[in-house]
Design an enzyme around this catalytic site. Structure first.
Site, PDB file in Angstrom:
ATOM      1  N   CYS A   2       0.825  -1.201   0.000  1.00 25.44           N
ATOM      2  CA  CYS A   2       0.000   0.000   0.000  1.00 25.44           C
ATOM      3  C   CYS A   2       0.863   1.256   0.000  1.00 25.44           C
ATOM      4  O   CYS A   2       1.989   1.248   0.484  1.00 25.44           O
ATOM      5  CB  CYS A   2      -0.882   0.017   1.230  1.00 25.44           C
ATOM      6  SG  CYS A   2      -1.894  -1.443   1.384  1.00 25.44           S
ATOM      7  N   ARG A  28       4.981  -0.164  -6.266  1.00 29.30           N
ATOM      8  CA  ARG A  28       5.003  -0.935  -5.027  1.00 29.30           C
ATOM      9  C   ARG A  28       3.998  -2.085  -5.047  1.00 29.30           C
ATOM     10  O   ARG A  28       4.059  -2.973  -4.199  1.00 29.30           O
ATOM     11  CB  ARG A  28       4.703  -0.023  -3.844  1.00 29.30           C
ATOM     12  CG  ARG A  28       5.743   1.057  -3.646  1.00 29.30           C
ATOM     13  CD  ARG A  28       5.263   2.093  -2.660  1.00 29.30           C
ATOM     14  NE  ARG A  28       5.020   1.507  -1.356  1.00 29.30           N
ATOM     15  CZ  ARG A  28       5.922   1.452  -0.386  1.00 29.30           C
ATOM     16  NH1 ARG A  28       7.112   1.951  -0.570  1.00 29.30           N
ATOM     17  NH2 ARG A  28       5.639   0.903   0.777  1.00 29.30           N
ATOM     18  N   TRP A  75      -3.262  -2.642  -1.492  1.00 27.59           N
ATOM     19  CA  TRP A  75      -2.950  -4.034  -1.852  1.00 27.59           C
ATOM     20  C   TRP A  75      -3.723  -4.880  -0.849  1.00 27.59           C
ATOM     21  O   TRP A  75      -3.424  -4.861   0.348  1.00 27.59           O
ATOM     22  CB  TRP A  75      -1.445  -4.261  -1.729  1.00 27.59           C
ATOM     23  CG  TRP A  75      -0.952  -5.529  -2.331  1.00 27.59           C
ATOM     24  CD1 TRP A  75      -0.600  -5.741  -3.631  1.00 27.59           C
ATOM     25  CD2 TRP A  75      -0.696  -6.766  -1.649  1.00 27.59           C
ATOM     26  NE1 TRP A  75      -0.151  -7.025  -3.791  1.00 27.59           N
ATOM     27  CE2 TRP A  75      -0.204  -7.678  -2.604  1.00 27.59           C
ATOM     28  CE3 TRP A  75      -0.842  -7.199  -0.327  1.00 27.59           C
ATOM     29  CZ2 TRP A  75       0.151  -8.987  -2.288  1.00 27.59           C
ATOM     30  CZ3 TRP A  75      -0.496  -8.503  -0.007  1.00 27.59           C
ATOM     31  CH2 TRP A  75      -0.008  -9.377  -0.982  1.00 27.59           C
ATOM     32  N   ASN A 100      -1.676   2.503   5.917  1.00 25.40           N
ATOM     33  CA  ASN A 100      -0.812   1.376   5.533  1.00 25.40           C
ATOM     34  C   ASN A 100      -0.582   0.516   6.761  1.00 25.40           C
ATOM     35  O   ASN A 100      -0.495   1.043   7.865  1.00 25.40           O
ATOM     36  CB  ASN A 100       0.568   1.877   5.069  1.00 25.40           C
ATOM     37  CG  ASN A 100       0.527   2.403   3.657  1.00 25.40           C
ATOM     38  OD1 ASN A 100      -0.517   2.383   3.003  1.00 25.40           O
ATOM     39  ND2 ASN A 100       1.659   2.898   3.188  1.00 25.40           N
ATOM     40  N   GLY A 101      -0.411  -0.787   6.544  1.00 22.47           N
ATOM     41  CA  GLY A 101      -0.130  -1.663   7.683  1.00 22.47           C
ATOM     42  C   GLY A 101      -1.363  -2.438   8.092  1.00 22.47           C
ATOM     43  O   GLY A 101      -2.338  -2.526   7.336  1.00 22.47           O
ATOM     44  N   GLU A 484      17.711 -17.865  -8.023  1.00 21.99           N
ATOM     45  CA  GLU A 484      17.305 -16.515  -8.417  1.00 21.99           C
ATOM     46  C   GLU A 484      16.735 -16.527  -9.843  1.00 21.99           C
ATOM     47  O   GLU A 484      15.740 -15.859 -10.131  1.00 21.99           O
ATOM     48  CB  GLU A 484      18.515 -15.570  -8.289  1.00 21.99           C
ATOM     49  CG  GLU A 484      18.329 -14.156  -8.819  1.00 21.99           C
ATOM     50  CD  GLU A 484      17.239 -13.352  -8.132  1.00 21.99           C
ATOM     51  OE1 GLU A 484      16.611 -13.832  -7.185  1.00 21.99           O
ATOM     52  OE2 GLU A 484      16.998 -12.215  -8.593  1.00 21.99           O
ATOM     53  N   LYS A 488      12.984 -15.346 -10.820  1.00 20.09           N
ATOM     54  CA  LYS A 488      12.708 -14.286 -11.801  1.00 20.09           C
ATOM     55  C   LYS A 488      11.737 -14.795 -12.856  1.00 20.09           C
ATOM     56  O   LYS A 488      10.795 -14.105 -13.226  1.00 20.09           O
ATOM     57  CB  LYS A 488      13.988 -13.801 -12.494  1.00 20.09           C
ATOM     58  CG  LYS A 488      14.949 -12.975 -11.696  1.00 20.09           C
ATOM     59  CD  LYS A 488      14.482 -11.584 -11.357  1.00 20.09           C
ATOM     60  CE  LYS A 488      13.805 -11.556 -10.013  1.00 20.09           C
ATOM     61  NZ  LYS A 488      14.586 -11.124  -8.893  1.00 20.09           N
ATOM     62  N   GLU A 491       8.162 -15.328 -11.404  1.00 16.87           N
ATOM     63  CA  GLU A 491       7.547 -14.057 -11.014  1.00 16.87           C
ATOM     64  C   GLU A 491       6.929 -13.296 -12.178  1.00 16.87           C
ATOM     65  O   GLU A 491       5.835 -12.773 -12.066  1.00 16.87           O
ATOM     66  CB  GLU A 491       8.658 -13.137 -10.479  1.00 16.87           C
ATOM     67  CG  GLU A 491       8.730 -12.951  -9.027  1.00 16.87           C
ATOM     68  CD  GLU A 491       9.799 -11.934  -8.669  1.00 16.87           C
ATOM     69  OE1 GLU A 491      10.942 -12.026  -9.178  1.00 16.87           O
ATOM     70  OE2 GLU A 491       9.484 -11.043  -7.886  1.00 16.87           O
ATOM     71  N   HIS A 507      17.929 -37.419  -7.180  1.00 19.02           N
ATOM     72  CA  HIS A 507      17.195 -37.720  -5.946  1.00 19.02           C
ATOM     73  C   HIS A 507      15.733 -37.289  -6.057  1.00 19.02           C
ATOM     74  O   HIS A 507      15.046 -37.199  -5.045  1.00 19.02           O
ATOM     75  CB  HIS A 507      17.880 -37.036  -4.753  1.00 19.02           C
ATOM     76  CG  HIS A 507      19.297 -37.475  -4.563  1.00 19.02           C
ATOM     77  ND1 HIS A 507      19.628 -38.754  -4.183  1.00 19.02           N
ATOM     78  CD2 HIS A 507      20.468 -36.831  -4.761  1.00 19.02           C
ATOM     79  CE1 HIS A 507      20.948 -38.872  -4.118  1.00 19.02           C
ATOM     80  NE2 HIS A 507      21.479 -37.711  -4.479  1.00 19.02           N
ATOM     81  N   LYS A 606       6.053  -4.567  -4.455  1.00 25.92           N
ATOM     82  CA  LYS A 606       7.480  -4.256  -4.338  1.00 25.92           C
ATOM     83  C   LYS A 606       7.937  -4.260  -2.891  1.00 25.92           C
ATOM     84  O   LYS A 606       9.011  -4.724  -2.569  1.00 25.92           O
ATOM     85  CB  LYS A 606       7.729  -2.881  -4.975  1.00 25.92           C
ATOM     86  CG  LYS A 606       9.188  -2.479  -5.030  1.00 25.92           C
ATOM     87  CD  LYS A 606       9.941  -3.326  -6.034  1.00 25.92           C
ATOM     88  CE  LYS A 606      11.422  -3.056  -6.033  1.00 25.92           C
ATOM     89  NZ  LYS A 606      12.160  -4.170  -6.667  1.00 25.92           N
TER      90      LYS A 606
END
Ligand code: F6R
Length: 611
Positions: A2, A28, A75, A100-101, A484, A488, A491, A507, A606
């Site tokens: 947010c 964000r 969000w 926010n929060g 990574e 990527k 995502e 395995h 973000k």
């Protein structure tokens, strides 16, 4: 996640700032947005699900105008993605709130307020703030004391901004655990959760601290009380964030821009060590004593930052010979831990706001870990403020949700830390130090050479675009780079991707391999190369198609089902940094080919400021 903006402007319409600021916070991550202004004894509001541009258009159509107002990108956490759940929330037509929060005790607060007679129109925790402030305001008639009284009731982390229907002069803001800043223009005052929202209007900024409640006017902060209820002042700083770093320039996406900015970002970050040497003081004036007082390291981080920590473990143990544990912050914070005052806790975070990392650090400190270091990209964010030592990466603003230059600059700092500790502990000789300095100096050039491979990687990416899944393999220090690469790809393309240490193939994951499974291998010329080659045979024998990123001298040949791209030269211990670039480019171009929203992938944010 947010985002909050707000403004009181003597000579301008706030709506222009609010919509511009919210657009700058889009990166964000959010799913709805809204703004509210107080004008002519009324609060007027516009909210929309979807892009800020839709909401801005609606505000324009309604001719929304005012000298004081607040705005928000939401969000969804409590309640779905709907217009009634979008902020600002209004209570009784009297006060409007953005938040926010999370208010952890919102259920009991909701019941309390319902008993008093408040009717809830949303499923959010934020609405309890609106009603609670309104309730106090109706009794006291003073917005500041109303917010102060309401905040006392809330448990959790939050930043809020409140305006009232009958007050076009003042806004009240409060911060507890979520970032909030006040920015000062001429006869205008702004607030935002992130400096990028205000930088086009002013660079004069004061960051609020946890527990602060402030009364604002066009002249700035009229009154501020701290967590103890004492009158306090906050230092005004001049932000150095460049406006250009927030603009796309000639690029199509921020992710593309940020991938290409890496030679510069890495050079800027490495400068700390190239100019200042591998000295503890780079991490803080008391870092020498701290580093002398520790015998091991625990690194806590999430996502991509966690993978930089995993990479650093190899360096720290092999070069500095310091035992290093790496843990996912969200796991660490909920388990019984045997604390060790001589184990330094390092947190790594691009944003410096990730709630899980923050809570993990607080937990570690509460258990008795004496020393902490934060590696972070955002000045003055929560994690560095909570840490004893800090070294900022100099990546510049990272807007694309998928982290790229923040990751490689984190690695530069972690490498610098390794050499610093290695030197202090007598494991890095002068000659080795010179060698590492030279490697670091050449790194931006090596990265540039890899960026020049983009056309070849783009051709590979076309093949990935039609796939359902992909496997990434690496060994040793390149295993975290495989992780990574898989992150990527998943995502931003939504292709299912997994990474394994290549030795683990037989395995389990080998069962997945067939002609439809592309297998990316990070295989530079290091001591494990022959082992990786053997693992590749296992894939080839099952019909899997191999895409190998390697360096010039590793002696791979292209073959049926084996594609090879060579990075121009072997860069020794810094090889993981160089091999990150091709996996970033692969993901980026595969996403382009699939037509996904590269910079704002679905469901992601973000800054992850909730649990
Ligand atoms: C992936 C990505 C995330 C973040 C994670 C931690 O591309 O960006 O996995 O790395 O959310 O964020 P920070 O580094 O801000 O703590």
């Amino acid at each position: 996640m947010c985002g909050i903006v707000g403004a009181i402007r003597a000579n301008h319409n706030v709506v222009d700032f609010l919509t511009d600021g919210l657009e700058r916070l889009e990166y964000r991550g959010y799913d709805s947005s809204g703004i509210a202004v107080s004008i002519d004894g009324k609060i007027k509001r516009v909210r929309r699900v979807g892009r800020v541009a839709l909401m801005a258009q609606a505000a324009k159509e309604k001719n929304l105008f005012g000298r004081i107002g607040i705005g928000h990108t939401r969000w969804a956490t409590h309640g779905g993605v709907t217009e009634p759940n979008a902020h600002p929330h209004i209570s009784g037509g009297t006060v409007a709130v953005v938040h926010n929060g999370i208010i952890e005790n919102f259920e009991s607060e909701r019941q309390r307020l319902q008993k008093i007679g408040y009717v809830f129109e949303s499923q959010t925790d934020t609405e309890v703030i609106a009603h609670s402030v309104n309730h106090e305001y109706l009794q006291t008639g003073d917005l500041f004391t109303a917010v102060q009284a309401a905040c006392k009731r809330f448990h959790g982390a939050f930043a809020i901004a409140v305006v009232a229907q009958d007050n076009t002069e003042n806004m009240v803001v409060a911060r507890m655990g979520c970032p909030l800043l006040v920015a000062f223009g001429e006869d205008e005052t702004f607030i935002a959760s992130d400096v990028s929202a205000v930088i086009a209007f002013t660079r004069h900024i004061a960051y609020l601290e946890d527990g602060d409640i402030a009364l604002l006017s066009t002249k700035g902060i009229e009154k501020l009380i701290d967590k103890d209820g004492q009158v306090a002042e906050r230092k005004v700083k001049i932000s150095e964030l460049s406006l250009a770093s927030l603009e796309l320039g000639p690029y199509s996406h921020f992710m593309q821009k940020e991938i290409h900015e890496q030679p510069r970002a890495i050079a800027d970050t490495a400068e700390v060590f190239l100019e200042g040497g591998f000295e503890p003081e780079n991490f803080g004036s008391n870092a020498r004593e701290v580093f002398d007082d520790i015998h091991s390291i625990k690194i806590l981080a999430c996502g991509t930052s966690y993978y930089s920590a995993l990479t650093a473990k190899y360096w720290l143990e092999s070069i500095a010979k310091i035992p290093t544990d790496v843990e996912i912050a969200s796991e660490y914070r909920y388990r019984d831990v045997i604390a060790d005052p001589k184990q330094m806790v390092i947190t790594i975070s691009q944003s410096g706001e990730t709630l899980d990392t923050m809570e993990a650090l607080k937990y570690a400190k509460s258990l008795g870990h004496k020393h902490s270091l934060s590696i972070c990209n955002v000045m003055e964010s929560a994690l560095p403020r909570e840490s004893e030592l800090v070294l900022y990466t100099r990546a510049g603003a990272e807007i694309g949700v998928a982290s790229t230059k923040a990751f490689t600059t984190q690695l530069v700092v972690l490498f610098g830390l390794t050499v610093t500790l290695g030197k202090m502990r007598g494991h890095v000789s002068e000659e080795q130090e010179q060698h590492y300095t030279e490697e670091l100096r050449q790194l931006p050039g090596s990265i540039q050479h890899v960026l020049n491979l983009e056309p070849q990687i783009t051709i590979w990416a076309q093949k990935f675009a039609s796939k359902q899944s992909a496997l990434f393999l690496g060994r040793g220090i390149h295993y975290p780079i495989a992780l990574e690469g898989a992150l990527k790809l998943k995502e931003i393309t939504y292709i299912h991707a997994e990474a394994y240490p290549a030795g683990e193939l037989k395995h389990g994951p080998l069962a997945l391999v067939d002609e439809n499974m592309p297998v990316v291998v990070i295989a530079p010329n290091d001591m494990l190369l022959d082992k990786v080659k053997a693992n590749m045979q296992e894939v080839g024998a099952r019909g899997g198609e191999l895409f190998v990123f390697t360096d010039l001298d590793s002696n791979f040949t292209e073959d049926e089902g084996v594609h090879v791209i060579r990075t121009p030269r072997h860069v020794g211990v810094l090889s993981p940094i160089v091999h990150t670039i091709p996996v970033q480019l692969l993901a980026y171009h595969a996403a382009l080919a699939r037509g996904t929203d590269v910079d704002k992938p679905r469901n992601l944010a973000k800054s992850v400021t909730v649990e």
